[in-house]
Design a protein around this motif. Structure first.
Motif, PDB file in Angstrom:
ATOM      1  N   GLY A  93      14.195   7.246 -18.987  1.00 25.76           N
ATOM      2  CA  GLY A  93      14.588   7.826 -17.337  1.00 25.76           C
ATOM      3  C   GLY A  93      16.121   7.938 -17.241  1.00 25.76           C
ATOM      4  N   GLN A  94      16.583   5.896 -17.435  1.00 30.79           N
ATOM      5  CA  GLN A  94      17.557   6.129 -17.030  1.00 30.79           C
ATOM      6  C   GLN A  94      18.636   6.883 -17.739  1.00 30.79           C
ATOM      7  OE1 GLN A  94      19.498   5.039 -14.444  1.00 30.79           O
ATOM      8  NE2 GLN A  94      17.487   4.614 -12.884  1.00 30.79           N
ATOM      9  N   PHE A  95      18.265   6.698 -18.874  1.00 31.44           N
ATOM     10  CA  PHE A  95      19.038   7.519 -20.134  1.00 31.44           C
ATOM     11  C   PHE A  95      18.945   8.933 -19.991  1.00 31.44           C
ATOM     12  CE2 PHE A  95      19.828   9.588 -24.242  1.00 31.44           C
ATOM     13  CZ  PHE A  95      20.173   9.472 -25.030  1.00 31.44           C
ATOM     14  N   GLN A  96      18.167   9.189 -19.868  1.00 28.36           N
ATOM     15  CA  GLN A  96      18.193  10.904 -19.743  1.00 28.36           C
ATOM     16  C   GLN A  96      19.351  11.389 -18.448  1.00 28.36           C
ATOM     17  OE1 GLN A  96      14.890  12.307 -19.610  1.00 28.36           O
ATOM     18  NE2 GLN A  96      13.184  12.579 -21.075  1.00 28.36           N
ATOM     19  N   GLN A  97      19.309  10.851 -17.809  1.00 27.45           N
ATOM     20  CA  GLN A  97      20.070  10.935 -16.777  1.00 27.45           C
ATOM     21  C   GLN A  97      21.211  10.356 -17.281  1.00 27.45           C
ATOM     22  OE1 GLN A  97      20.245   7.981 -12.739  1.00 27.45           O
ATOM     23  NE2 GLN A  97      20.219  10.250 -11.855  1.00 27.45           N
ATOM     24  N   MET A  98      21.281   9.659 -17.914  1.00 24.31           N
ATOM     25  CA  MET A  98      23.179   8.928 -18.216  1.00 24.31           C
ATOM     26  C   MET A  98      23.739  10.178 -19.255  1.00 24.31           C
ATOM     27  SD  MET A  98      24.024   6.479 -16.832  1.00 24.31           S
ATOM     28  CE  MET A  98      25.591   5.786 -17.253  1.00 24.31           C
ATOM     29  N   ALA A  99      22.808  10.477 -20.216  1.00 18.44           N
ATOM     30  CA  ALA A  99      22.782  11.890 -21.149  1.00 18.44           C
ATOM     31  C   ALA A  99      23.209  12.799 -20.645  1.00 18.44           C
ATOM     32  CB  ALA A  99      22.037  12.145 -21.772  1.00 18.44           C
ATOM     33  N   MET A 100      23.058  13.216 -19.458  1.00 19.70           N
ATOM     34  CA  MET A 100      22.748  14.713 -18.538  1.00 19.70           C
ATOM     35  C   MET A 100      24.328  14.143 -18.162  1.00 19.70           C
ATOM     36  SD  MET A 100      19.267  15.278 -17.565  1.00 19.70           S
ATOM     37  CE  MET A 100      19.797  16.908 -15.477  1.00 19.70           C
ATOM     38  N   GLN A 101      24.443  13.552 -17.507  1.00 13.81           N
ATOM     39  CA  GLN A 101      26.101  12.993 -16.888  1.00 13.81           C
ATOM     40  C   GLN A 101      27.109  13.238 -18.117  1.00 13.81           C
ATOM     41  OE1 GLN A 101      25.927   9.516 -14.694  1.00 13.81           O
ATOM     42  NE2 GLN A 101      24.622  10.123 -13.476  1.00 13.81           N
ATOM     43  N   SER A 102      26.712  12.280 -19.577  1.00 13.83           N
ATOM     44  CA  SER A 102      27.766  12.581 -20.494  1.00 13.83           C
ATOM     45  C   SER A 102      28.010  13.997 -21.649  1.00 13.83           C
ATOM     46  CB  SER A 102      27.627  11.486 -21.124  1.00 13.83           C
ATOM     47  OG  SER A 102      26.231  11.992 -22.416  1.00 13.83           O
ATOM     48  N   GLN A 103      27.364  15.030 -21.129  1.00 18.70           N
ATOM     49  CA  GLN A 103      27.199  16.140 -21.330  1.00 18.70           C
ATOM     50  C   GLN A 103      28.815  16.383 -20.813  1.00 18.70           C
ATOM     51  OE1 GLN A 103      23.251  18.221 -21.923  1.00 18.70           O
ATOM     52  NE2 GLN A 103      23.981  18.096 -24.415  1.00 18.70           N
ATOM     53  N   MET A 104      28.884  16.593 -19.143  1.00 17.79           N
ATOM     54  CA  MET A 104      29.432  16.699 -18.324  1.00 17.79           C
ATOM     55  C   MET A 104      30.495  16.465 -18.430  1.00 17.79           C
ATOM     56  SD  MET A 104      26.982  17.866 -14.925  1.00 17.79           S
ATOM     57  CE  MET A 104      26.366  16.614 -15.054  1.00 17.79           C
ATOM     58  N   SER A 105      30.997  14.807 -19.010  1.00 12.88           N
ATOM     59  CA  SER A 105      31.984  14.611 -18.918  1.00 12.88           C
ATOM     60  C   SER A 105      32.577  14.226 -20.084  1.00 12.88           C
ATOM     61  CB  SER A 105      31.592  13.586 -18.568  1.00 12.88           C
ATOM     62  OG  SER A 105      30.854  12.726 -19.273  1.00 12.88           O
ATOM     63  N   GLY A 106      31.345  14.366 -21.019  1.00 11.83           N
ATOM     64  CA  GLY A 106      32.858  14.389 -22.468  1.00 11.83           C
ATOM     65  C   GLY A 106      31.882  12.793 -23.215  1.00 11.83           C
ATOM     66  N   GLN A 107      31.540  12.025 -22.076  1.00 10.64           N
ATOM     67  CA  GLN A 107      32.055  10.907 -22.562  1.00 10.64           C
ATOM     68  C   GLN A 107      30.564  10.225 -23.154  1.00 10.64           C
ATOM     69  OE1 GLN A 107      32.783   8.680 -19.334  1.00 10.64           O
ATOM     70  NE2 GLN A 107      33.525   5.964 -21.207  1.00 10.64           N
ATOM     71  N   GLU A 108      30.867   9.495 -24.332  1.00 13.12           N
ATOM     72  CA  GLU A 108      28.977   9.148 -24.672  1.00 13.12           C
ATOM     73  C   GLU A 108      28.728   8.063 -23.998  1.00 13.12           C
ATOM     74  OE1 GLU A 108      28.060   7.478 -29.286  1.00 13.12           O
ATOM     75  OE2 GLU A 108      29.890   8.184 -28.529  1.00 13.12           O
TER      76      GLU A 108
END
Length: 265
Positions: A93-108
């Motif tokens: 659950g936390q990873f999905q949230q972080m992954a969505m943010q990373s797509q916007m920021s470009g940061q892995e």
């Protein structure tokens, strides 16, 4: 990952919000105004992938959670085990949230760091639950209903019944939800009794406001910052939340120091 009064249910809500968003996106994709235009437009965006000037717009791939090598018992807290299944569900659950943010920021996403944060958060959760039970704290039906109403409002749902129905559609029974809500209420009471003053002073709110203005100027944004009086309620809430989170973390740190905690990651 900072702990606060709403933390226990926050992970549940993360999954719920993401699933609800996915359902809404599916519904929107299926709308075609009766002539198929909606679907065609969607295909042009996703398949054609062309932006302004006809250039190919590359959509970064959504990363996958790395759950290899997670031990059967992720942590032990005063003899109580935090199992692999619980950790993986929370982590995903936390990873999905972080992954969505990373797509916007470009940061892995730093998955090693995230795993440690999730494990520590689960330990903190268990310590607070144990302490609430040790103190014999009880949750009334009125308090549980109040929290459910608040959570439903946060998710822009009309009632707690609609909130429970939505969660049931995602695979959570009412008994499971009510059990978590009861635990949350107990932890809320524990935190309220153990933490000190969380009120925001005029000086603190003014200082935060000046910091916001300075940040806006540094970023060179053209949008004008609303007046202090307009933002005062939000500033007050933010400062109170920060203080509460800091004091909750201090309580968890003390409980951990006095307890017996082992993390196996």
């Amino acid at each position: 990952m900072t702990l606060n009064k709403k933390w226990l249910l926050s992970l549940l809500l993360v999954g719920f919000v993401l699933l609800l968003a996915a359902c809404n996106n599916d519904d929107e994709a299926g709308e075609d105004n009766g002539n198929g235009e909606g679907e065609e437009a969607k295909q042009e965006e996703t398949e054609g992938g062309e932006g302004e000037g006809g250039e190919q717009a590359e959509q970064p791939e959504m990363p996958e959670p790395d759950l290899e090598g997670i031990p059967d018992v992720v942590a032990e807290v005063n003899g109580e085990e935090i199992a692999k299944d619980e950790f993986e569900q929370t982590y995903e659950g936390q990873f999905q949230q972080m992954a969505m943010q990373s797509q916007m920021s470009g940061q892995e996403v730093d998955q090693d760091q995230l795993k440690q944060q999730v494990a520590e958060s689960l330990v903190g959760q268990e310590l607070l639950i144990q302490e609430a039970n040790n103190q014999g704290i009880e949750a009334s039906q009125e308090e549980m209903d109040e929290l459910l109403d608040e959570l439903a409002q946060q998710q822009q749902l009309e009632s707690k019944d609609e909130f429970l129905a939505a969660l049931e559609e995602q695979g959570m029974s009412e008994d499971e939800v009510m059990s978590q809500v009861e635990t949350q209420v107990k932890v809320n009471q524990l935190i309220a009794s153990e933490t000190g003053d969380t009120e925001a002073s005029e000086e603190e709110m003014e200082e935060m406001y000046e910091q916001m203005k300075a940040q806006q100027e540094e970023m060179g944004g053209e949008q004008e910052v609303p007046s202090y009086d307009e933002l005062k309620p939000d500033l007050e809430e933010q400062i109170k939340s920060q203080k509460e989170s800091e004091q909750t973390q201090q309580l968890v740190d003390q409980l951990r120091e006095d307890g017996d905690v082992t993390v196996n990651l």
